[in-house]
Design an enzyme around this catalytic site. Structure first.
Site, PDB file in Angstrom:
ATOM      1  CG  ASP A   1      -2.124   0.676   0.450  1.00 27.46           C
ATOM      2  OD1 ASP A   1      -2.398   1.898   0.226  1.00 27.46           O
ATOM      3  OD2 ASP A   1      -2.889   0.791   1.749  1.00 27.46           O
TER       4      ASP A   1
HETATM    5  C1  BGC Z   1      -4.902   3.038  -0.101  1.00 30.88           C
HETATM    6  C2  BGC Z   1      -5.026   1.934  -1.181  1.00 30.88           C
HETATM    7  C3  BGC Z   1      -4.990   2.850  -2.618  1.00 30.88           C
HETATM    8  C4  BGC Z   1      -3.899   3.549  -2.203  1.00 30.88           C
HETATM    9  C5  BGC Z   1      -3.002   4.401  -3.882  1.00 30.88           C
HETATM   10  C6  BGC Z   1      -4.080   4.035  -0.431  1.00 30.88           C
HETATM   11  O1  BGC Z   1      -3.771   4.487   0.718  1.00 30.88           O
HETATM   12  O2  BGC Z   1      -5.708   2.421   1.072  1.00 30.88           O
HETATM   13  O3  BGC Z   1      -6.431   2.066  -0.908  1.00 30.88           O
HETATM   14  O4  BGC Z   1      -4.669   1.644  -3.403  1.00 30.88           O
HETATM   15  O5  BGC Z   1      -3.671   5.026  -1.641  1.00 30.88           O
HETATM   16  O6  BGC Z   1      -3.933   4.974  -3.603  1.00 30.88           O
END
Ligand code: BGC
Length: 731
Positions: free
Chosen positions: A288
């Site tokens: 993530d």
């Molecule tokens: C979120 C994810 C997301 C990622 C990319 C993160 O802050 O937890 O769900 O896919 O950002 O944008």
């Protein structure tokens, strides 16, 4: 084909230098620099804090001040991008990768296509309330067609975190509280996103997230610790991931949180033993955002180098934007701390996906022409309307609904006329001008209505004075009060410690009830709300969630009965925030409530929810009869007659639950086993049959072996978790 790809992967790996290998692990996002002097993350913070508008954000994103890390790309230090929002930029970067890097390895573009790309569908929590796998697949298909036209190859979806705590803002992105329903949702979405053949130009890899148990964050506070038994983890939180891997999901994102003290990003048991060894996953994993670096803050590694080493060893192939891999992996390998085979494994997983997507043969899978022609087609809008209508849940109706077209409507609440608020929290590519508000839809339909803006949320509330309320009441036969949450009040980093309506909205509702006119409450929100007073006093309540581009039309379809509401809750509506987490599949305890003082209950709040899981009304009634269960070797065949006993046609969501009466470990009072949607004309009766595999009764004993108990089970079938028929069986 698979063998062919494996061969190509190893041949390519042989040609790659250490630096080129490390480059493949790197995903960057566009950074905003230069005149504005702020980086991307800060910019996003500014949008959420309201320091800049979404329009300004978009203007900045499309301005020349974006740093696309082209020098790094040319140097072979980038394998993927997150958040490139248009085909032109994607192709521009792809051309650099293909023509200006030594090996010409194509880039992989990832994007958060959570509930639509340009055509915004209802938020996932809403769409789950349709209980309709066919619909879930169709909306994902359209999203993939649009998003790939916009230059993307992978979506960070579906989010399949079982979410039982309404305080957690990300319940809005989830399909609700039930494990089985979440599994069905995940499988349908993967089919939709990935299509029949991943190498087609309009297919995109689905990255399931957040692995795992992110929805169980303590106290509903985002990113918080998760501490639970292995039994519970494996029974309630992992099955949607297993089902989705088996359905062919090609990517997995570990969650931000720790589980029992080990952050998922460095959790070898989760990412190797369970995901790859037990489930046979051979796709790609991606951290993530910034999660590898955050392992330092977790306090599980001393520095970024150790974070890189632990995450790579655990099985995180790609680094989303923390830069830990590009900074440290070469040195870790050179110094002998990290075996090259660990790196090769990760690079191989990334290359495999790029081959599967057909990127080596056709690195440019879209162009500006395709992009222009694919967006927001009339048939996509139609699907968005169908999805929104099926997602809405009629919570209360004292008979005021459906409305007739001559009824004079008094509409109040700023959310009734705010197009941008209709999209929900995760709709990066949304254009508010695409959305129809309730007021827009009333105008288009030339319905008699009178509108007073009133409030939008607690901060931004403009009080509606008594005079305006009196005028509204005078001008109308029925009042439609549009309240709820603005879209930034749910989603990531949007946990709430109180999930009732803001005081200013409750006060407005009180004013409206006093007018004596029937008050129909339309809720736009991204989580269950604790609204017992609304339940008591409103004439009708429609849970509309954040419905997407067709919001206004969909609300009117239901209010006027053009479509009979059919949505049912996939999340429990508590009586008070203090009940959270509250969910239908709880255990009984040794002292169930209702047996006097010393029982499991609250002194100040009922034990029941306001609206239970599975609940939702329609403009007709359904009568269930003749429940019969046939026990086979592998499955139960559950048969029941369902009759539309009212005067309008409708669709009923028939739900089947079971309870294991005496378990090896204590078992939930109900568990969803099967469901189906049936269309029934007024007066029509159908025999509905549901198949329940006996394996569904399996769960983990104390020693983590799967058991299916012999003995008595109760089978329930009905239209929600509190009504319907039940029967007992012996296994
Ligand atoms: C979120 C994810 C997301 C990622 C990319 C993160 O802050 O937890 O769900 O896919 O950002 O944008």
């Amino acid at each position: 084909m698979t063998k062919d790809i494996e061969q190509k992967v190893s041949q390519l790996l042989e040609k790659m230098t250490l630096a080129e290998k490390v480059g493949q692990l790197q995903q960057c996002g566009p950074s905003i620099v230069g005149a504005f002097g702020v980086d991307f993350e800060e910019l996003v913070n500014m949008v959420f804090d309201g320091r800049i508008s979404k329009e300004k954000f978009q203007e900045m994103m499309s301005s020349s001040s974006i740093d696309l890390h082209e020098d790094d790309l040319r140097a072979g230090k980038v394998g993927s991008y997150n958040g490139i929002s248009d085909a032109k930029t994607a192709n521009y970067l792809q051309k650099i990768a293909i023509e200006e890097t030594r090996l010409g390895i194509p880039l992989l573009f990832g994007y958060d296509v959570i509930h639509g790309y340009r055509t915004i569908f209802p938020i996932p929590l809403a769409e789950s309330c349709a209980w309709d796998p066919e619909l879930w697949e169709k909306t994902a298909r359209v999203s993939a067609v649009e998003a790939t036209a916009g230059g993307n190859h992978m979506t960070f979806a579906p989010m399949i975190d079982v979410s039982k705590d309404a305080r957690w803002g990300r319940v809005s992105e989830s399909p609700g509280e039930d494990t089985y329903l979440t599994s069905r949702y995940g499988v349908a979405k993967i089919r939709g996103f990935q299509g029949n053949d991943l190498s087609e130009n309009d297919a995109m890899a689905a990255c399931i997230k957040h692995f795992a148990a992110y929805g169980a964050a303590e106290a509903g506070r985002d990113y918080n610790r998760v501490d639970m038994s292995m039994q519970r983890l494996c029974e309630e939180y992992l099955p949607p991931f297993e089902a989705s891997v088996k359905a062919g999901a090609r990517a997995v994102m570990p969650a931000f949180n720790d589980i029992n003290g080990i952050p998922c990003t460095v959790n070898e048991w989760l990412l190797q033993d369970v995901l790859r060894k037990q489930w046979g996953f051979n796709g790609m994993t991606i951290s993530d955002a910034n999660a590898i670096a955050e392992c330092v803050d977790h306090g599980i590694v001393a520095d970024r180098a150790e974070a890189a080493m632990r995450a790579l060893r655990a099985g995180v192939d790609m680094d989303m934007t923390s830069n830990c891999y590009v900074e440290h992996v070469e040195e870790l390998v050179d110094s002998g701390k990290l075996e090259i085979s660990v790196l090769d494994q990760a690079v191989g997983n990334i290359l495999r996906l790029k081959f599967e997507l057909g990127l080596f043969d056709r690195p440019y899978q879209t162009d500006e022409n395709r992009e222009k022609n694919e967006m927001l087609k009339p048939e996509y809008r139609e699907l968005a309307r169908e999805a929104a209508v099926k997602s809405m849940v009629l919570l209360k109706n004292d008979g005021v609904l459906p409305l007739t077209e001559d009824v004079k409507l008094g509409i109040v609440g700023a959310l009734a006329d705010n197009r941008g608020e209709m999209t929900g929290a995760w709709a990066i590519k949304a254009d508010s001008n695409d959305c129809l508000s309730i007021v827009d839809a009333c105008q288009a339909e030339k319905l008699p209505h009178f509108y007073t803006a009133g409030i939008i949320d607690s901060e931004d509330g403009s009080f509606v004075d008594d005079q305006s309320v009196a005028e509204l009441a005078y001008a109308s036969d029925v009042i439609v009060a549009v309240v709820g949450e603005s879209k930034v009040e749910s989603g990531e980093a949007a946990s709430r410690a109180e999930i009732n309506l803001p005081l200013i909205q409750l006060k407005l509702l009180e004013q409206l009830y006093k007018t004596g006119k029937p008050v129909v409450v339309v809720l736009f929100n991204g989580r269950p709300l604790a609204i017992p007073s609304v339940q008591q006093q409103a004439a009708a309540i429609l849970e509309a969630w954040h419905p997407g581009v067709e919001a206004g039309n969909a609300v009117l379809d239901i209010l006027y009965g053009k479509v009979n509401p059919s949505g049912k809750l996939t999340t429990t509506f508590p009586y008070a925030t203090g009940q959270c987490p509250i969910y239908y599949s709880h255990i009984n305890t040794g002292r169930p409530a209702g047996r006097g003082k010393f029982t499991s209950k609250y002194l100040d709040t009922p034990i029941e929810p306001v609206y239970p899981f599975g609940y939702g009304l329609s403009y007709t009634t359904y009568t269930y009869s003749d429940l019969y269960v046939q026990i086979g070797k592998e499955e139960l065949l559950v048969s029941i007659n369902v009759e539309n006993s009212g005067v309008v046609d409708g669709e009923e969501i028939v739900q089947c639950y079971f309870r294991n009466k005496v378990g090896t470990r204590v078992r939930p009072v109900r568990e969803l086993a099967a469901f189906t949607r049936v269309k029934l004309q007024a007066g029509e009766r159908q025999m509905v049959q549901l198949h329940v595999p006996i394996s569904k009764f399996g769960y983990y004993d104390w020693d983590m072996s799967v058991v299916v108990d012999n003995g008595e089970y109760e089978i329930f079938v009905g239209g929600n978790t509190v009504e319907g028929l039940s029967t007992k069986i012996e296994l």
